[in-house]
Design a protein around this motif. Structure first.
Motif, PDB file in Angstrom:
ATOM      1  N   GLY A  97       0.813  -1.212   0.000  1.00  0.00           N
ATOM      2  CA  GLY A  97       0.000   0.000   0.000  1.00  0.00           C
ATOM      3  C   GLY A  97       0.845   1.259   0.000  1.00  0.00           C
ATOM      4  N   ARG A  98       1.857   1.283   0.871  1.00  0.00           N
ATOM      5  CA  ARG A  98       2.762   2.443   0.947  1.00  0.00           C
ATOM      6  C   ARG A  98       3.948   2.328  -0.011  1.00  0.00           C
ATOM      7  NH1 ARG A  98      -0.607   5.828   3.382  1.00  0.00           N
ATOM      8  NH2 ARG A  98      -0.797   5.588   5.653  1.00  0.00           N
ATOM      9  N   ASP A  99       4.049   1.196  -0.688  1.00  0.00           N
ATOM     10  CA  ASP A  99       5.098   0.976  -1.683  1.00  0.00           C
ATOM     11  C   ASP A  99       6.498   1.058  -1.070  1.00  0.00           C
ATOM     12  OD1 ASP A  99       5.872   0.309  -4.261  1.00  0.00           O
ATOM     13  OD2 ASP A  99       6.096   2.400  -4.887  1.00  0.00           O
ATOM     14  N   LEU A 100       6.661   0.475   0.120  1.00  0.00           N
ATOM     15  CA  LEU A 100       7.968   0.462   0.776  1.00  0.00           C
ATOM     16  C   LEU A 100       8.765  -0.801   0.465  1.00  0.00           C
ATOM     17  CD1 LEU A 100       7.121   1.881   4.328  1.00  0.00           C
ATOM     18  CD2 LEU A 100       8.186   3.062   2.405  1.00  0.00           C
ATOM     19  N   GLY A 101       8.124  -1.770  -0.191  1.00  0.00           N
ATOM     20  CA  GLY A 101       8.814  -3.012  -0.527  1.00  0.00           C
ATOM     21  C   GLY A 101       8.408  -4.138   0.388  1.00  0.00           C
ATOM     22  N   ALA A 102       7.767  -5.141  -0.182  1.00  0.00           N
ATOM     23  CA  ALA A 102       7.237  -6.241   0.629  1.00  0.00           C
ATOM     24  C   ALA A 102       8.338  -6.991   1.365  1.00  0.00           C
ATOM     25  CB  ALA A 102       6.444  -7.204  -0.267  1.00  0.00           C
ATOM     26  N   GLU A 103       9.431  -7.300   0.695  1.00  0.00           N
ATOM     27  CA  GLU A 103      10.496  -8.070   1.335  1.00  0.00           C
ATOM     28  C   GLU A 103      11.148  -7.291   2.463  1.00  0.00           C
ATOM     29  OE1 GLU A 103      11.276 -11.243   0.996  1.00  0.00           O
ATOM     30  OE2 GLU A 103       9.556 -11.364  -0.342  1.00  0.00           O
ATOM     31  N   GLU A 104      11.353  -6.003   2.259  1.00  0.00           N
ATOM     32  CA  GLU A 104      11.963  -5.176   3.303  1.00  0.00           C
ATOM     33  C   GLU A 104      11.087  -5.134   4.550  1.00  0.00           C
ATOM     34  OE1 GLU A 104      11.730  -4.441   0.173  1.00  0.00           O
ATOM     35  OE2 GLU A 104      13.669  -3.697  -0.586  1.00  0.00           O
ATOM     36  N   ILE A 105       9.785  -4.979   4.363  1.00  0.00           N
ATOM     37  CA  ILE A 105       8.876  -4.905   5.503  1.00  0.00           C
ATOM     38  C   ILE A 105       8.767  -6.260   6.192  1.00  0.00           C
ATOM     39  CG2 ILE A 105       6.491  -4.493   6.202  1.00  0.00           C
ATOM     40  CD1 ILE A 105       8.099  -1.960   5.548  1.00  0.00           C
ATOM     41  N   ARG A 106       8.745  -7.333   5.424  1.00  0.00           N
ATOM     42  CA  ARG A 106       8.710  -8.667   6.027  1.00  0.00           C
ATOM     43  C   ARG A 106       9.975  -8.917   6.846  1.00  0.00           C
ATOM     44  NH1 ARG A 106       6.382 -13.852   5.255  1.00  0.00           N
ATOM     45  NH2 ARG A 106       7.862 -15.565   5.561  1.00  0.00           N
ATOM     46  N   ASP A 107      11.114  -8.552   6.295  1.00  0.00           N
ATOM     47  CA  ASP A 107      12.368  -8.746   7.021  1.00  0.00           C
ATOM     48  C   ASP A 107      12.383  -7.940   8.313  1.00  0.00           C
ATOM     49  OD1 ASP A 107      13.280 -10.457   5.070  1.00  0.00           O
ATOM     50  OD2 ASP A 107      14.574  -8.973   4.095  1.00  0.00           O
ATOM     51  N   LEU A 108      11.855  -6.717   8.273  1.00  0.00           N
ATOM     52  CA  LEU A 108      11.790  -5.889   9.475  1.00  0.00           C
ATOM     53  C   LEU A 108      10.949  -6.563  10.546  1.00  0.00           C
ATOM     54  CD1 LEU A 108      12.219  -3.186  11.002  1.00  0.00           C
ATOM     55  CD2 LEU A 108      10.192  -2.312   9.792  1.00  0.00           C
ATOM     56  N   SER A 109       9.808  -7.104  10.157  1.00  0.00           N
ATOM     57  CA  SER A 109       8.926  -7.771  11.123  1.00  0.00           C
ATOM     58  C   SER A 109       9.559  -9.038  11.684  1.00  0.00           C
ATOM     59  CB  SER A 109       7.579  -8.104  10.478  1.00  0.00           C
ATOM     60  OG  SER A 109       6.791  -6.945  10.326  1.00  0.00           O
ATOM     61  N   LEU A 110      10.218  -9.798  10.823  1.00  0.00           N
ATOM     62  CA  LEU A 110      10.870 -11.021  11.299  1.00  0.00           C
ATOM     63  C   LEU A 110      12.006 -10.702  12.253  1.00  0.00           C
ATOM     64  CD1 LEU A 110      10.881 -13.161   8.037  1.00  0.00           C
ATOM     65  CD2 LEU A 110       9.477 -13.508  10.090  1.00  0.00           C
ATOM     66  N   ASP A 149     -10.558   5.648  10.163  1.00  0.00           N
ATOM     67  CA  ASP A 149      -9.283   6.079  10.720  1.00  0.00           C
ATOM     68  C   ASP A 149      -8.307   6.427   9.592  1.00  0.00           C
ATOM     69  OD1 ASP A 149      -7.958   3.721   9.839  1.00  0.00           O
ATOM     70  OD2 ASP A 149      -8.469   2.667  11.688  1.00  0.00           O
ATOM     71  N   ARG A 150      -7.052   6.725   9.956  1.00  0.00           N
ATOM     72  CA  ARG A 150      -6.064   7.179   8.974  1.00  0.00           C
ATOM     73  C   ARG A 150      -5.902   6.209   7.808  1.00  0.00           C
ATOM     74  NH1 ARG A 150      -1.297   6.652  10.142  1.00  0.00           N
ATOM     75  NH2 ARG A 150      -0.376   8.019   8.576  1.00  0.00           N
ATOM     76  N   LEU A 151      -5.733   4.936   8.118  1.00  0.00           N
ATOM     77  CA  LEU A 151      -5.500   3.960   7.054  1.00  0.00           C
ATOM     78  C   LEU A 151      -6.781   3.634   6.293  1.00  0.00           C
ATOM     79  CD1 LEU A 151      -2.926   1.487   8.625  1.00  0.00           C
ATOM     80  CD2 LEU A 151      -2.537   3.216   6.871  1.00  0.00           C
ATOM     81  N   GLU A 152      -7.880   3.515   7.014  1.00  0.00           N
ATOM     82  CA  GLU A 152      -9.154   3.224   6.353  1.00  0.00           C
ATOM     83  C   GLU A 152      -9.523   4.307   5.350  1.00  0.00           C
ATOM     84  OE1 GLU A 152     -11.003   0.917  10.256  1.00  0.00           O
ATOM     85  OE2 GLU A 152     -11.491   3.019   9.841  1.00  0.00           O
ATOM     86  N   ALA A 153      -9.100   5.543   5.618  1.00  0.00           N
ATOM     87  CA  ALA A 153      -9.458   6.676   4.766  1.00  0.00           C
ATOM     88  C   ALA A 153      -8.554   6.826   3.546  1.00  0.00           C
ATOM     89  CB  ALA A 153      -9.424   7.963   5.584  1.00  0.00           C
ATOM     90  N   GLU A 154      -7.578   5.942   3.399  1.00  0.00           N
ATOM     91  CA  GLU A 154      -6.713   6.009   2.220  1.00  0.00           C
ATOM     92  C   GLU A 154      -7.516   5.726   0.937  1.00  0.00           C
ATOM     93  OE1 GLU A 154      -3.697   6.888   1.598  1.00  0.00           O
ATOM     94  OE2 GLU A 154      -2.949   7.215   3.628  1.00  0.00           O
ATOM     95  N   SER A 155      -6.890   5.990  -0.197  1.00  0.00           N
ATOM     96  CA  SER A 155      -7.580   5.902  -1.486  1.00  0.00           C
ATOM     97  C   SER A 155      -7.993   4.469  -1.828  1.00  0.00           C
ATOM     98  CB  SER A 155      -6.661   6.423  -2.592  1.00  0.00           C
ATOM     99  OG  SER A 155      -5.569   5.530  -2.777  1.00  0.00           O
ATOM    100  N   ARG A 156      -8.923   4.363  -2.749  1.00  0.00           N
ATOM    101  CA  ARG A 156      -9.349   3.043  -3.215  1.00  0.00           C
ATOM    102  C   ARG A 156      -8.172   2.294  -3.839  1.00  0.00           C
ATOM    103  NH1 ARG A 156     -14.531   1.521  -7.122  1.00  0.00           N
ATOM    104  NH2 ARG A 156     -14.036  -0.691  -7.340  1.00  0.00           N
ATOM    105  N   ASP A 157      -7.324   3.001  -4.569  1.00  0.00           N
ATOM    106  CA  ASP A 157      -6.159   2.361  -5.182  1.00  0.00           C
ATOM    107  C   ASP A 157      -5.236   1.765  -4.125  1.00  0.00           C
ATOM    108  OD1 ASP A 157      -4.418   1.868  -7.569  1.00  0.00           O
ATOM    109  OD2 ASP A 157      -3.071   3.204  -6.468  1.00  0.00           O
ATOM    110  N   PHE A 158      -5.037   2.489  -3.030  1.00  0.00           N
ATOM    111  CA  PHE A 158      -4.231   1.984  -1.913  1.00  0.00           C
ATOM    112  C   PHE A 158      -4.804   0.662  -1.410  1.00  0.00           C
ATOM    113  CE2 PHE A 158      -3.730   1.556   2.667  1.00  0.00           C
ATOM    114  CZ  PHE A 158      -2.378   1.791   2.876  1.00  0.00           C
TER     115      PHE A 158
END
Length: 217
Positions: free
Chosen positions: A112-125, A158-167
């Motif tokens: 959604g934020r286009d930060l990179g799926a692998e990078e975000i997954r690695d951060l969470s792990l 809320d903030r995230l729910e109000a994001e665009s339909r494309d998001f």
């Protein structure tokens, strides 16, 4: 020798806004406690006292939160929740039911934020020392229908729910991609089904996971 339980069971609920995750967590909690099993219910963000404070910042703050900061706040909440609540419960053999986990970050921040799926997954792990769920229930819903549900229930977004339909379309697509990549972990359910019908599908999958965790004799 009889059977013994090696470890608890970690079950997460994922999906777009308005998919009915909270309803299904409540129904599964009732079902499992009816079988006299220990159940811990938690959520992200907000599963701990720290998480509640971070949840308010993430979802309701009027201050600007840049995407990378948002991702790091979610990771901080996740690290604390897993270390202080989830792991101790799993180690004593409890069943943990969690509303959102790392797949939400991969979908919302990674895609959604286009930060990179692998990078975000690695951060969470990294934040959770590699903990993955035993079962992840993905309640799949059309983003428009989901936000209509939320607005009707709460009267606002809320903030995230109000994001665009494309998001939200990107988020949904990433959830489905994640589920397709790990079919042994995910159960994908049409969130437009009646809550009772969804609950039956979830219970069947959890029953199978409970049977599999028993090691024997």
């Amino acid at each position: 020798m009889g059977t013994v339980t090696t470890r608890g069971l970690f079950i997460t609920f994922e999906g777009g806004d308005g998919a009915g995750k909270s309803t299904q967590v409540a129904l599964l909690t009732e079902y499992l406690r009816g079988r006299e099993l220990e159940v811990l219910h938690t959520r992200e963000p907000g599963g701990t006292d720290l998480g509640l404070a971070l949840r308010e910042v993430l979802l309701h703050s009027e201050n600007e939160i840049v995407p990378r900061a948002e991702a790091l706040i979610y990771a901080a909440d996740r690290a604390n929740n897993i270390a202080t609540r989830v792991r101790p419960a799993l180690e004593r053999g409890a069943i943990v039911l969690q509303d959102r986990y790392l797949d939400s970050s991969v979908a919302y921040q990674g895609s959604g934020r286009d930060l990179g799926a692998e990078e975000i997954r690695d951060l969470s792990l990294w934040a959770t020392e590699g903990l993955l769920p035993d079962v992840s229930v993905l309640l799949d819903i059309d983003p428009v229908s989901g936000r209509e549900r939320v607005a009707a229930q709460r009267g606002g977004l809320d903030r995230l729910e109000a994001e665009s339909r494309d998001f939200h379309e990107r988020v949904r697509a990433k959830f489905l991609e994640l589920a397709a990549a790990e079919p042994s972990r995910f159960l994908v359910v049409d969130a437009s089904l009646a809550p009772e019908a969804i609950a039956e599908l979830v219970q069947a999958r959890v029953d199978a996971a409970l049977a599999a965790r028993e090691v024997g004799a």
